[in-house]
Design a protein around this motif. Structure first.
Motif, mmCIF file in Angstrom:
data_model
loop_
_atom_site.group_PDB
_atom_site.id
_atom_site.type_symbol
_atom_site.label_atom_id
_atom_site.label_comp_id
_atom_site.label_asym_id
_atom_site.label_seq_id
_atom_site.Cartn_x
_atom_site.Cartn_y
_atom_site.Cartn_z
ATOM 1 N N GLY A 161 2.964 15.151 1.311
ATOM 2 C CA GLY A 161 3.794 15.812 2.299
ATOM 3 C C GLY A 161 3.155 15.659 3.665
ATOM 4 O O GLY A 161 1.960 15.929 3.832
ATOM 5 N N VAL A 162 3.894 15.196 4.657
ATOM 6 C CA VAL A 162 3.327 14.899 5.975
ATOM 7 C C VAL A 162 4.125 15.625 7.046
ATOM 8 O O VAL A 162 5.300 15.976 6.853
ATOM 9 C CB VAL A 162 3.325 13.386 6.249
ATOM 10 N N ARG A 163 3.461 15.789 8.195
ATOM 11 C CA ARG A 163 4.087 16.374 9.382
ATOM 12 C C ARG A 163 4.007 15.341 10.491
ATOM 13 O O ARG A 163 2.950 15.193 11.125
ATOM 14 C CB ARG A 163 3.382 17.674 9.790
ATOM 15 N N ALA A 197 -5.231 8.494 1.362
ATOM 16 C CA ALA A 197 -3.884 7.949 1.231
ATOM 17 C C ALA A 197 -3.895 6.431 1.191
ATOM 18 O O ALA A 197 -3.039 5.806 0.558
ATOM 19 C CB ALA A 197 -3.007 8.439 2.382
ATOM 20 N N ALA A 198 -4.849 5.802 1.872
ATOM 21 C CA ALA A 198 -4.892 4.344 1.943
ATOM 22 C C ALA A 198 -5.494 3.714 0.698
ATOM 23 O O ALA A 198 -5.376 2.499 0.512
ATOM 24 C CB ALA A 198 -5.683 3.909 3.176
ATOM 25 N N ARG A 199 -6.121 4.492 -0.159
ATOM 26 C CA ARG A 199 -6.743 3.927 -1.354
ATOM 27 C C ARG A 199 -5.714 3.527 -2.404
ATOM 28 O O ARG A 199 -6.036 2.771 -3.318
ATOM 29 C CB ARG A 199 -7.731 4.933 -1.960
ATOM 30 N N ALA A 200 -4.480 4.050 -2.349
ATOM 31 C CA ALA A 200 -3.444 3.730 -3.323
ATOM 32 C C ALA A 200 -2.096 3.747 -2.625
ATOM 33 O O ALA A 200 -1.919 4.395 -1.591
ATOM 34 C CB ALA A 200 -3.454 4.735 -4.477
ATOM 35 N N THR A 201 -1.150 3.001 -3.203
ATOM 36 C CA THR A 201 0.203 2.994 -2.654
ATOM 37 C C THR A 201 0.902 4.297 -3.046
ATOM 38 O O THR A 201 0.936 4.660 -4.212
ATOM 39 C CB THR A 201 0.991 1.799 -3.197
ATOM 40 N N ARG A 202 1.438 4.968 -2.077
ATOM 41 C CA ARG A 202 2.115 6.231 -2.335
ATOM 42 C C ARG A 202 3.222 6.429 -1.320
ATOM 43 O O ARG A 202 3.167 5.903 -0.206
ATOM 44 C CB ARG A 202 1.122 7.399 -2.313
ATOM 45 N N LEU A 203 4.230 7.185 -1.730
ATOM 46 C CA LEU A 203 5.324 7.555 -0.851
ATOM 47 C C LEU A 203 4.995 8.875 -0.155
ATOM 48 O O LEU A 203 4.010 9.536 -0.489
ATOM 49 C CB LEU A 203 6.627 7.680 -1.642
ATOM 50 N N ALA A 204 5.845 9.259 0.765
ATOM 51 C CA ALA A 204 5.615 10.512 1.480
ATOM 52 C C ALA A 204 6.958 11.160 1.791
ATOM 53 O O ALA A 204 8.008 10.514 1.776
ATOM 54 C CB ALA A 204 4.827 10.274 2.764
#
Length: 893
Positions: free
Chosen positions: A708-710, A664-671
């Motif tokens: 998708g995160v918890r 996840a840290a390798r690119a900017t992304r939303l969640a």
């Protein structure tokens, strides 16, 4: 089993060489007598070298080499290749992509990709032919694909269309001789199927793959009136199924929602709206929704004629004031104000206007010249509603019975029937149930309704066919008769309470509404002309702007014009008086298609498996076992294990979460927060993916696929923006809220979308209480409504409204700037259902309609999403830039 690189199997010829090498031993040593060596005979030998290699060692090494060679030959295992047959050659796939394919659109795409993967894995090509016309009227195909990327591009052109299939026409110019055909059928029969089966005879082999038919539903209106409106729901399948039927306004506000369950073998069910007349007039569409929340397809949506086409009604003024509660005109005026545009005045004024109906109260008298002009009004298509008076009763036997001369539908008896007088032996009557042939059918007379006075119609052979309502003793209460192009309706009682309490009940405006709705209407003359397309039904059932391909409809030929690319279902006609053009009546009743060739069930399709990786892995494990056994025999096992671990190219992660955080840290992304609800999580995934792609295409921000995160389980640190959909099923979780509180405290931004509150505004306080309960434990700042002055309204696009799927909903941000957070609001709260407005499915379409449904609204929603992303990534930098002129001025000496 099929091998993509069969020449590599020639390497199996080296196995005899391996056997010879394994069994090879050095020549025996010559014996010489050397006495000192006798000393060595007493030494015990702990390790011995066998004279010949073990047969088990040969088997292990041979198995390892064989497995590796087979794996490199790229074997494809097809469990039913022999039975299916179509996997053994190039495949021509005929796809039904008409209206009936919509409920199975995801399964169709998945099946086509699986078939393509199998064909390409076997080294064969796939040809696609779609049986429904494209938007421009042409057919799709044949389209030849040799790889999955090209096949995915072709799938964009075979999405379901809101009209029927034309199987024979689609194959008209296609050479089928020698082809192996697979028909991906929706199961619905058409009038071209006989010609279609004849065309398929030229193919070498034919297969039919059937799709599930449980959710193939149609909806048609079976009642003439609108109160209540009765609908028939039909289906193709026979398995038990459940769905919802929803009646909505033009603004997608729900008027009624019912859950319907069809038992096994039940093919149809009838449903009626049962809404009050004022609410019924607002009903613009009725649709069926499946258990996953999606609509059941274009044929399951029934659009209503534009309810804004209010048939104007003229009320003849009485010679005495009509505002007096004791006058019959008072009750007429009150009832008409609820159902139609009412105009009142003298006859000259009314006839100068465009009216559908003229109501003639009993207290209004007309001269013969006025009656002649009123007769001309009815003859040319107008409707006349009369209420009997004592003068009409007195006329009695002097009538000639002709509506043309009397403006009455029936002849009347020459006296008044008073059921409530002291001299009467009869008692006041109530209304009998309305006959099915009556326009009032379906209305329920109140139990306390009584009629005290009435004027009796003279017996006549034609009288039974002219009766719309009766008293319980059979006496006519409402009669009607045609006159020219119009109709005359007579109430055999007055419109005031002296003759009965009908005007005091809710039945009275409902009966007048039925009459007004049956009238021709002021648009009758224009209906003979062309009806230009106003809004057309899209693939997902939403209304869209018309394209240049669509042609106007002719109102007189509306029922005979088959929906298609030039005439899609939708609304046709002028704004405010549009006519609905629905697909359901053209495809009902549903008939099952006669299949051709071998039948395969799409949901039971057995995919091929690539066994190369597994065979190579097992072969390498066999070699590793050989090395370990050899090292153990030589006492070098520990050394081999250390060397193997030291030179292993794969690091051992401390946990799966560590690997996911690094990714996840390798690119900017939303969640987005996973709620555990499959449908809601799918919407969040589609929405965040859609807005990420939209922002990447239009800004310098390049966003990767959202996660998708918890919260409470996953690390939230890599994500600048977190989307949280809250519905009625969302519950308070202390661990989740603690993680979210820590997330916003360290600079993260939380976008809260209370999606349930976007549909109904009736209980805003309940929604607020639910939000407060769910977010308990999260330290939210004091909130204020977002307006055009906030930096969020112009950090990229300049916006004055912030819609999502719903428009006009308030958006809340932090009231006061927090310098510790760079004056950026850590939370944005709304109820516009942004995810569904941003959502893009696998076909690149928007699966959810915006409400009220204009394309401009979706564009504004996407632009607001871009502003949110830029705001989350850059903070208030634009607000700082606005202060640059003032700062420069202060720096001047």
């Amino acid at each position: 089993m099929t091998f993509l690189h069969p020449l590599l199997l020639l390497a199996l010829l080296v196995l005899p060489v391996a056997f010879w090498v394994t069994r090879m031993t050095p020549p025996p040593a010559k014996q010489y007598i050397f006495p000192p060596l006798k000393i060595l005979q007493s030494i015990q030998i702990r390790r011995s070298t066998p004279a010949r290699a073990s047969i088990w060692l040969f088997i292990l090494r041979s198995a390892a080499l064989t497995l590796i060679i087979l794996g490199l030959a790229h074997p494809i295992w097809s469990p039913k290749a022999v039975q299916d047959g179509w996997r053994n050659d190039d495949l021509t796939l005929i796809i039904d992509n008409g209206w009936a394919a919509y409920p199975n659109r995801s399964l169709i795409r998945e099946t086509i990709l699986r078939l393509g993967k199998d064909s390409f894995a076997h080294g064969h090509a796939m040809t696609l032919i779609a049986t429904a016309r494209q938007d421009d009227g042409s057919f799709t195909g044949p389209m030849v694909s040799h790889d999955l990327s090209l096949l995915r591009a072709h799938l964009q052109r075979v999405r379901p269309r809101p009209w029927r299939t034309e199987r024979a026409q689609a194959l008209k110019d296609v050479a089928l001789s020698g082809r192996k055909l697979l028909l991906l059928s929706d199961g619905v029969a058409t009038d071209e199927d006989a010609s279609f089966r004849t065309q398929l005879q030229a193919a070498s082999r034919r297969f039919t793959m059937t799709l599930p038919d449980r959710d193939i539903l149609t909806l048609i209106k079976v009642s003439e009136g609108n109160n209540p409106a009765r609908f028939m729901i039909s289906r193709l399948g026979t398995a038990p199924t459940e769905f919802d039927i929803v009646a909505e306004t033009s603004g997608h506000l729900t008027l009624r929602r019912d859950h319907i369950a069809l038992a096994a073998g039940q093919k149809s069910v009838e449903w009626q709206s049962n809404l009050p007349a004022p609410v019924q007039r607002k009903m613009a569409r009725v649709s069926l929704h499946l258990s996953d929340g999606h609509q059941a397809g274009p044929a399951s949506i029934f659009l209503m004629n534009d309810s804004r086409q209010r048939h104007p009604v003229g009320l003849l003024l009485a010679p005495i004031p009509g505002d007096d509660i004791n006058t019959p005109a008072f009750y007429l005026r009150h009832a008409l104000s609820q159902i139609s545009d009412m105009r009142q005045g003298r006859l000259d004024n009314l006839l100068a206007q465009k009216l559908s109906v003229i109501i003639w109260p009993s207290q209004t008298a007309l001269r013969p010249e006025g009656q002649r002009r009123l007769k001309d009004f009815v003859t040319h298509g107008g409707w006349l509603v009369r209420f009997v008076s004592t003068a009409d009763a007195a006329m009695g036997e002097n009538q000639d019975g002709s509506p043309e001369n009397t403006l009455l539908p029936v002849r009347l008896v020459g006296n008044l029937r008073d059921l409530d007088s002291v001299m009467s032996w009869e008692k006041p009557q109530t209304l009998a149930a309305f006959p099915l042939s009556s326009p009032f059918a379906g209305l329920a007379p109140p139990g306390d309704l009584v009629i005290r006075k009435t004027v009796i119609a003279q017996p006549d052979p034609e009288l039974p066919g002219r009766i719309w309502a009766r008293l319980t003793d059979g006496t006519p209460l409402v009669t009607a008769s045609k006159l020219g192009r119009g109709e005359i309706v007579l109430f055999h009682a007055d419109s005031g309470p002296e003759w009965g309490n009908l005007p005091l009940t809710g039945l009275f405006p409902d009966m007048l509404d039925r009459i007004v709705r049956r009238s021709t209407g002021v648009m009758a003359e224009s209906m003979a002309d062309k009806l230009p397309p106003l809004q057309l039904m899209g693939d997902a059932g939403d209304l869209r702007e018309p394209t240049d391909v669509v042609k106007p409809l002719t109102a007189s030929n509306l029922a005979a014009t088959q929906p298609g690319p030039t005439h899609p279902p939708g609304m046709y006609g002028p704004q405010g008086a549009a006519h609905a053009y629905n697909l359901g009546p053209f495809v009902t009743p549903l008939q099952r298609q006669t299949v051709t060739g071998n039948v395969i069930l799409a949901e039971k399709l057995t995919p091929s498996h690539d066994a190369s990786a597994a065979l190579v892995l097992i072969g390498m494990l066999c070699l590793l076992a050989d090395i370990v056994l050899r090292a153990r025999h030589l006492g070098l096992l520990v050394f081999v294990v250390v060397i193997f671990i030291g030179f292993s190219p794969l690091p051992i992660p401390s946990s799966a979460q560590a690997a996911s955080v690094a990714e996840a840290a390798r690119a900017t992304r939303l969640a987005y927060i996973l709620t555990g609800q499959e449908t809601l999580d799918a919407v969040s995934r589609q929405g965040m993916k859609g807005i990420s792609d939209y922002a990447s295409d239009r800004t310098s921000a390049k966003l990767a696929t959202p996660d998708g995160v918890r919260p409470g389980q996953d690390d939230l640190a890599p994500y600048p923006l977190l989307y949280w959909p809250i519905d009625a099923q969302t519950k308070f979780e202390a661990k989740r809220n603690a993680a979210l509180d820590d997330f916003i405290a360290h600079g993260g931004m939380l976008l809260i979308d209370t999606i349930d509150a976007g549909e109904e505004d009736d209980d805003a306080s309940a929604a607020q209480r639910h939000l407060a309960e769910v977010t308990r434990g999260i330290h939210l700042p004091a909130l204020a409504k977002l307006d055009a002055r906030h930096i969020l309204a112009h950090c990229f696009y300049i916006l004055r409204s912030f819609p999502g799927r719903f428009a006009g909903k308030a958006v809340w941000v932090a009231r006061n700037a927090d310098p510790n957070n760079d004056s950026v609001s850590p939370v944005i709260i709304g109820q516009a259902d942004w995810a569904r407005a941003w959502a893009v499915d696998d076909q690149g379409n928007h699966p959810y309609a915006v409400i009220p449904g204009q394309d401009r609204q979706r564009t504004l929603a996407e632009r607001f999403g871009v502003n949110i992303i830029i705001y989350a990534l850059t903070g208030n930098y634009k607000q700082d830039q606005m202060k640059v002129p003032a700062l420069l001025k202060r720096l001047q000496p």
